[in-house]
Design a protein around this motif. Structure first.
Motif, PDB file in Angstrom:
ATOM      1  N   PRO A 101       8.646  13.694   2.579  1.00  0.00           N
ATOM      2  CA  PRO A 101       9.336  12.475   3.008  1.00  0.00           C
ATOM      3  C   PRO A 101       8.485  11.649   3.980  1.00  0.00           C
ATOM      4  O   PRO A 101       7.908  12.174   4.924  1.00  0.00           O
ATOM      5  N   GLY A 102       8.410  10.351   3.711  1.00  0.00           N
ATOM      6  CA  GLY A 102       7.657   9.442   4.562  1.00  0.00           C
ATOM      7  C   GLY A 102       6.189   9.327   4.224  1.00  0.00           C
ATOM      8  O   GLY A 102       5.471   8.538   4.841  1.00  0.00           O
ATOM      9  N   LEU A 103       5.720  10.092   3.262  1.00  0.00           N
ATOM     10  CA  LEU A 103       4.321  10.032   2.842  1.00  0.00           C
ATOM     11  C   LEU A 103       4.290   9.583   1.380  1.00  0.00           C
ATOM     12  O   LEU A 103       4.799  10.285   0.496  1.00  0.00           O
ATOM     13  N   ASN A 104       3.713   8.413   1.145  1.00  0.00           N
ATOM     14  CA  ASN A 104       3.703   7.846  -0.201  1.00  0.00           C
ATOM     15  C   ASN A 104       2.290   7.689  -0.731  1.00  0.00           C
ATOM     16  O   ASN A 104       1.358   7.400   0.025  1.00  0.00           O
ATOM     17  N   ASN A 105       2.156   7.868  -2.025  1.00  0.00           N
ATOM     18  CA  ASN A 105       0.911   7.596  -2.738  1.00  0.00           C
ATOM     19  C   ASN A 105       1.031   6.184  -3.293  1.00  0.00           C
ATOM     20  O   ASN A 105       1.827   5.939  -4.193  1.00  0.00           O
ATOM     21  N   ASN A 106       0.260   5.256  -2.729  1.00  0.00           N
ATOM     22  CA  ASN A 106       0.373   3.850  -3.080  1.00  0.00           C
ATOM     23  C   ASN A 106      -0.881   3.329  -3.780  1.00  0.00           C
ATOM     24  O   ASN A 106      -1.995   3.707  -3.424  1.00  0.00           O
ATOM     25  N   TYR A 107      -0.642   2.428  -4.720  1.00  0.00           N
ATOM     26  CA  TYR A 107      -1.680   1.564  -5.260  1.00  0.00           C
ATOM     27  C   TYR A 107      -1.507   0.221  -4.544  1.00  0.00           C
ATOM     28  O   TYR A 107      -0.376  -0.198  -4.287  1.00  0.00           O
ATOM     29  N   SER A 108      -2.603  -0.477  -4.270  1.00  0.00           N
ATOM     30  CA  SER A 108      -2.496  -1.820  -3.701  1.00  0.00           C
ATOM     31  C   SER A 108      -3.529  -2.723  -4.366  1.00  0.00           C
ATOM     32  O   SER A 108      -4.551  -2.257  -4.865  1.00  0.00           O
ATOM     33  N   VAL A 109      -3.234  -4.021  -4.349  1.00  0.00           N
ATOM     34  CA  VAL A 109      -4.161  -4.985  -4.945  1.00  0.00           C
ATOM     35  C   VAL A 109      -4.120  -6.290  -4.166  1.00  0.00           C
ATOM     36  O   VAL A 109      -3.074  -6.719  -3.690  1.00  0.00           O
ATOM     37  N   LEU A 110      -5.297  -6.872  -4.007  1.00  0.00           N
ATOM     38  CA  LEU A 110      -5.475  -8.215  -3.455  1.00  0.00           C
ATOM     39  C   LEU A 110      -6.226  -9.038  -4.499  1.00  0.00           C
ATOM     40  O   LEU A 110      -6.456  -8.561  -5.606  1.00  0.00           O
ATOM     41  N   LYS A 111      -6.666 -10.234  -4.141  1.00  0.00           N
ATOM     42  CA  LYS A 111      -7.358 -11.085  -5.104  1.00  0.00           C
ATOM     43  C   LYS A 111      -8.627 -10.442  -5.646  1.00  0.00           C
ATOM     44  O   LYS A 111      -8.872 -10.460  -6.848  1.00  0.00           O
ATOM     45  N   THR A 112      -9.450  -9.886  -4.762  1.00  0.00           N
ATOM     46  CA  THR A 112     -10.775  -9.425  -5.193  1.00  0.00           C
ATOM     47  C   THR A 112     -11.023  -7.946  -4.959  1.00  0.00           C
ATOM     48  O   THR A 112     -12.108  -7.463  -5.264  1.00  0.00           O
ATOM     49  N   ASP A 113     -10.055  -7.223  -4.410  1.00  0.00           N
ATOM     50  CA  ASP A 113     -10.221  -5.785  -4.254  1.00  0.00           C
ATOM     51  C   ASP A 113      -8.878  -5.083  -4.391  1.00  0.00           C
ATOM     52  O   ASP A 113      -7.831  -5.719  -4.448  1.00  0.00           O
ATOM     53  N   CYS A 114      -8.966  -3.783  -4.480  1.00  0.00           N
ATOM     54  CA  CYS A 114      -7.762  -2.986  -4.663  1.00  0.00           C
ATOM     55  C   CYS A 114      -8.000  -1.633  -4.007  1.00  0.00           C
ATOM     56  O   CYS A 114      -9.056  -1.373  -3.448  1.00  0.00           O
ATOM     57  N   GLY A 115      -7.030  -0.756  -4.115  1.00  0.00           N
ATOM     58  CA  GLY A 115      -7.211   0.556  -3.525  1.00  0.00           C
ATOM     59  C   GLY A 115      -6.055   1.482  -3.817  1.00  0.00           C
ATOM     60  O   GLY A 115      -5.045   1.104  -4.412  1.00  0.00           O
ATOM     61  N   VAL A 116      -6.264   2.716  -3.393  1.00  0.00           N
ATOM     62  CA  VAL A 116      -5.224   3.735  -3.457  1.00  0.00           C
ATOM     63  C   VAL A 116      -5.159   4.371  -2.076  1.00  0.00           C
ATOM     64  O   VAL A 116      -6.145   4.388  -1.339  1.00  0.00           O
ATOM     65  N   GLU A 117      -3.985   4.895  -1.737  1.00  0.00           N
ATOM     66  CA  GLU A 117      -3.850   5.435  -0.393  1.00  0.00           C
ATOM     67  C   GLU A 117      -2.716   6.439  -0.285  1.00  0.00           C
ATOM     68  O   GLU A 117      -1.780   6.413  -1.077  1.00  0.00           O
ATOM     69  N   LEU A 118      -2.857   7.293   0.715  1.00  0.00           N
ATOM     70  CA  LEU A 118      -1.733   8.072   1.208  1.00  0.00           C
ATOM     71  C   LEU A 118      -1.242   7.288   2.408  1.00  0.00           C
ATOM     72  O   LEU A 118      -1.963   7.138   3.400  1.00  0.00           O
ATOM     73  N   TYR A 119      -0.028   6.762   2.315  1.00  0.00           N
ATOM     74  CA  TYR A 119       0.537   5.933   3.370  1.00  0.00           C
ATOM     75  C   TYR A 119       1.534   6.780   4.148  1.00  0.00           C
ATOM     76  O   TYR A 119       2.476   7.328   3.571  1.00  0.00           O
ATOM     77  N   ILE A 120       1.308   6.910   5.438  1.00  0.00           N
ATOM     78  CA  ILE A 120       2.107   7.775   6.303  1.00  0.00           C
ATOM     79  C   ILE A 120       3.025   6.903   7.148  1.00  0.00           C
ATOM     80  O   ILE A 120       2.573   6.230   8.076  1.00  0.00           O
ATOM     81  N   ASP A 121       4.303   6.908   6.820  1.00  0.00           N
ATOM     82  CA  ASP A 121       5.271   6.087   7.551  1.00  0.00           C
ATOM     83  C   ASP A 121       6.617   6.801   7.569  1.00  0.00           C
ATOM     84  O   ASP A 121       7.380   6.741   6.619  1.00  0.00           O
ATOM     85  N   LEU A 122       6.887   7.475   8.670  1.00  0.00           N
ATOM     86  CA  LEU A 122       8.152   8.190   8.809  1.00  0.00           C
ATOM     87  C   LEU A 122       9.272   7.301   9.340  1.00  0.00           C
ATOM     88  O   LEU A 122      10.339   7.785   9.669  1.00  0.00           O
ATOM     89  N   GLY A 123       9.015   6.014   9.443  1.00  0.00           N
ATOM     90  CA  GLY A 123      10.045   5.075   9.886  1.00  0.00           C
ATOM     91  C   GLY A 123       9.773   4.547  11.272  1.00  0.00           C
ATOM     92  O   GLY A 123       8.919   5.036  12.002  1.00  0.00           O
ATOM     93  N   LYS A 124      10.554   3.526  11.636  1.00  0.00           N
ATOM     94  CA  LYS A 124      10.302   2.863  12.915  1.00  0.00           C
ATOM     95  C   LYS A 124      10.620   3.737  14.122  1.00  0.00           C
ATOM     96  O   LYS A 124      10.154   3.450  15.215  1.00  0.00           O
TER      97      LYS A 124
END
Length: 189
Positions: free
Chosen positions: A81-104
């Motif tokens: 919980p709170g750890l997501n495997n994300n794809y991201s994209v911008l105009k000229t680059d992209c990426g993959v990540e482990l995003y760690i967000d357990l909330g505010k």
């Protein structure tokens, strides 16, 4: 909206003709806002097409249940919980990540998880063929481990498949390498 004054004019014995005088029209700001709104709609449409094509790849099976969106990222849970495997994209680059967000109200727990993973940095990095950017993001809500890749939604569409394949390859490696470390995390509450 336009405000126009209408008058009838006559030159000599000619029939009356309308004379339209512009009183007020759209401001420069309104025109710029309209262009920005149109640009956003086009960007959102392109990103939805980007995600649709990526999610059709068999290699994107981790995210196969995701509905393509207009957002700059899509994600799926890592199983923690709170750890997501994300794809991201911008105009000229992209990426993959482990995003760690357990909330505010995580009270430093994001950083605790990040620090635990970073203690195994050398073992993690030797088992993956992509360079990882370790982003603790102090003072911000979340932390992440990110793989940056060239190519984005402004890349020629005939290049998207190659970019998507690199993204799915990076995601597959990141998930596989991190899985045993995520299973041993000690977070507390």
């Amino acid at each position: 909206f336009y405000l126009v004054k209408v008058e009838a004019v006559r030159i000599g014995d000619s029939p009356a003709a309308p004379l339209l005088t512009l009183i007020v029209g759209p401001s420069v700001e309104a025109k710029e806002a309209g262009r920005a709104k149109q640009d956003m709609a086009e960007r959102d449409s392109i990103r939805k097409q980007w995600w649709t094509q990526l999610l059709q790849l068999p290699e994107a099976k981790l995210h196969a249940h995701i509905t393509p969106s207009r957002s700059g990222w899509i994600g799926a849970s890592s199983g923690v919980p709170g750890l997501n495997n994300n794809y991201s994209v911008l105009k000229t680059d992209c990426g993959v990540e482990l995003y760690i967000d357990l909330g505010k109200d995580s009270e430093g727990r994001n950083e605790i998880i990040f620090d635990q993973l970073q203690r195994s940095k050398s073992e993690i990095e030797k088992n993956i063929t992509f360079p990882i950017s370790w982003e603790r993001l102090d003072g911000r809500r979340a932390c992440r481990l990110r793989i940056n890749l060239p190519g984005g939604y402004h890349s020629p569409e005939d290049q998207w498949l190659g970019i998507h394949k690199e993204m799915t390859k990076a995601m597959t490696q990141l998930v596989a390498v991190l899985k045993p470390y995520l299973q041993t995390l000690r977070v507390g509450s």
